[in-house]
Design an enzyme around this catalytic site. Sequence first.
Site, PDB file in Angstrom:
ATOM      1  N   ASP A 147      55.116  20.503  38.524  1.00 21.77           N
ATOM      2  CA  ASP A 147      54.688  19.268  39.179  1.00 21.77           C
ATOM      3  C   ASP A 147      54.316  19.612  40.627  1.00 21.77           C
ATOM      4  O   ASP A 147      54.700  20.654  41.162  1.00 21.77           O
ATOM      5  CB  ASP A 147      55.806  18.209  39.116  1.00 21.77           C
ATOM      6  CG  ASP A 147      55.262  16.799  39.285  1.00 21.77           C
ATOM      7  OD1 ASP A 147      54.118  16.653  39.758  1.00 21.77           O
ATOM      8  OD2 ASP A 147      55.977  15.844  38.951  1.00 21.77           O
ATOM      9  N   GLU A 171      56.450   6.525  42.323  1.00 18.65           N
ATOM     10  CA  GLU A 171      57.442   7.571  42.601  1.00 18.65           C
ATOM     11  C   GLU A 171      58.561   7.052  43.520  1.00 18.65           C
ATOM     12  O   GLU A 171      58.990   5.914  43.384  1.00 18.65           O
ATOM     13  CB  GLU A 171      56.755   8.820  43.140  1.00 18.65           C
ATOM     14  CG  GLU A 171      55.710   9.337  42.115  1.00 18.65           C
ATOM     15  CD  GLU A 171      55.197  10.737  42.407  1.00 18.65           C
ATOM     16  OE1 GLU A 171      56.029  11.628  42.603  1.00 18.65           O
ATOM     17  OE2 GLU A 171      53.965  10.932  42.421  1.00 18.65           O
TER      18      GLU A 171
END
Length: 880
Positions: free
Chosen positions: A345, A545
């Site tokens: 990621d 997020e």
Amino acid sequence: MISNKSTKTLIKTLHKKQKVALLGLALVTAAQATAADTQAGNKAEVRTAQAAALPQTVQWPYVNTGLKRDPEMEKLLDQILARMTLQQKVAQMIQPEIGYMSLAQMRKYGFGSYLNGGNTAPYGQKQATAEVWLKYADEMYEASVDAKQDGSRIPTIWGTDAMHGHSNVYGATLFPHNIGLGAAHDPELVHRIGVATAKEVAVTGIEWSFAPTVAVVRDDRWGRTYESYSEDPAIVKAYAGQMVSGLQGTLNKDFLQGFGRIATAKHFVGDGGTEKGIDRGDTLIDEQGLRDIHAAGYMTAIQAGVQSVMVSFNSWNGVRLHGHKYMLTEVLKNQMGFDGFVVTDWNGHKFVEGCDLEQCAGAINAGVDVLMVPEHFEAFYHNTIRQVEQGIIPQARIDDAVRRFLRAKIRWGLLERGKPSSRVESAQMAVFNSQEHKELAREAVRKSLVLLKNNQKVLPLSPKSQVLVAGDGADNIAKQAGGWSVSWQGTDNTNADFPNATSVYQGIRQQVEAAGGKVELAVDGNYSKKPDVAVVVIGENPYAEWFGDIQQLEYQHGDKRDLALIKKLKQQGIPVVTVFLTGRPLWTNKELNASDAFVVAWLPGSEGQGVADVLFADTQGKARYDFQGKLSFSWPRFDHQFVLNKGDTNYDPLFAYGYGLTYADHKELGQFSEQVSAATAAGSDDGIQPLFLRNLTADMAWVLADASAAGSENTATLITTPFGVSLDGKSLAMQSVNLSYQEDGRQLRWNAASKASASLRYIKPVAASKYNTAKALRFSIRFDQQVPTELNLAVLCDQQGACQRQLSLTEPLAHLKPGVWHTVELALDCAAVSSAKEISDAVLFSSSGQHSLAVADIVLSAQKSTEAAAKDFVLIGCAN
Ligand code: BGC
Ligand code: BGC
């Protein structure tokens, strides 16, 4: 109909030499391939022997039951690898981001892949059309196959977050976020959404989607809860394989052909299980729990042949997954039999011990194959080459990584399909946001709605009545789309960013007007004609997020605006139907009590008409669609029920997992307790009023002003501009930087003799009384070269320039070491009190000359320190 010859058939029919040539792998520099490469290239499997770093407590099932390796293709891969240089191999493994990488750099290095982040569109154009995306894909493709500098003609591929539809792209069909799909309990629907999404991705020339998220969320405070189908591993398991085969195509049928795109199951593993729901935090659970709860989605995703798995930012029992050899190599690849490639990621490697942004042998050795290195890709490339040369990374590991990645590329047909715009599927631009896709999204909205309350059977509504539509979610597509929609956080969007989309209000209007009724939109509820019924559309504002992490579950804690709106209407005898837009279950007892009916619509996406489809009956009074949605997340009874999941001992939700009324139900709900817990009443954290950079709000903006050009100001909303935040003033520029988190800070660069200032401004001034209890301002600061000879700070100022405090920071901070972050605490409760009634600028830094500094974590505190807490802590009292 698209039919492209499968790679397998193609490979079989070609002579070996032809194949190598066709595949573009007659590398210009083939002769340079080192002996070491050639030797190691063949047997490129990093196997179990090196893997077992942890004692294994459970058996992981072998789930790659459908996808077999093709011996022909493996031979071909042997040959390709034998001809590649180390440089070319490492370039395959690195994935830069288009906000940071130029075409020239793609041409020079020939990176194996690249991505656009959630805030980045081609050429920095947020509203770039699908055709522009395709053009950009062509340019990158051409640059990657240009072998003049790097000697490689292996085409690159583009990865994007097609999270709920092709959601980064302006004008795409936006399906409900995963949490809404979970409530639909319909794997077949999910499959069709995968197919439709792949089509929209395909026509923009993109090969690879970073989806689906298969997190199983256990603590709904997590800011990514809406990316999860369910708290229940069973649903995630039932969906993951369907979404993967929808996106990629079905094994033994149309696998990776035609519109099929490479899919990604993410984030491996335990992302939904972190302590306190903290994004990127630590998941504390035994191996059996990790397998049975958090890995459920991977079982079916791998079975369906998913080609990539993205590693998670989180740790498992204290160890970062990005460096977890046992989980990545031993469990995922060896035991579960995952045959594709593992991608990291966004900068996730930097969390691994011994790593930083520019190098990470630890992640590669642990088993990652492709590294998402958005910004520092050049340094990373050179460092990785060096680490291989020094034996820190085994050559065999590199070969295995590249083999895995190339295998997926070849399976997909990358080497035969040609440049993006020349591919058969790209010619079908009409599939982009087609009527068919819009209908599908609308169907998904209908199926995802969950009816929590319907007292006196107020629903379905008559379309022949006078309907008031109120609430700030009513005509607000940004709000119904949520994060990961055109921009990353979704906070800067307006309806103009969603062409052809329909708000909830617009959907209601269409249906009611068609039936002869009347609709009035009044966000604040102040109608001009008294309605028969009010539909109040409210809920969470967009986030993504960690920006969405919360500390407590009460909806609109401390600011019950929407409750007041509902009550105001009720007091006038108007029945209220509340439509709740949300990324997670929240404690809404008060709003529920005040409403006659309460519908959870989650984050429905671009087709708001789906709400009216279910809420309104036909002209005969008969419901056209019944409610089908059932909670895939338990709904809390108390505001402190953070971890509340089906199967808990002492499970005590307000609405259990699986709850959801239909029109056939006759159920009158009584009043629920409105008692908030002591913790919530006292406020969530250490007396700090969340403010400014710590808790980004859409109602603030950075403003740069040049004193020289009075009146000329540059503004950026806090988070989303085409790429992070960067602003250019005449004598001052600003850019996002990282302190503890990505983009949590701003660097300010002064570059002129004249004065210029940067301020954090409320777009609409707020009452000064809001800050009555603030005793101190705290922030982190880093001077990059030296402490400037002039630096002034003003705090809590009104439009006329009256401030709570104003001072020069030059002297108190003169001793700070450049290049290091320090915390500064400034007393605010000093004798001279300002007369400001309304605060416009929260903090304002001004200076001149040539220097730069960075600030982060700016907060107000109700508490004051009496002495410096640490060495790098500067206390500025009232005397300065
Ligand atoms: C997101 C990216 C986004 C970036 C903003 C990342 O964490 O995942 O998609 O563009 O932050 O800089
Ligand atoms: C997110 C991923 C995403 C990536 C690229 C990261 O911050 O965690 O889910 O795929 O950025 O945008």
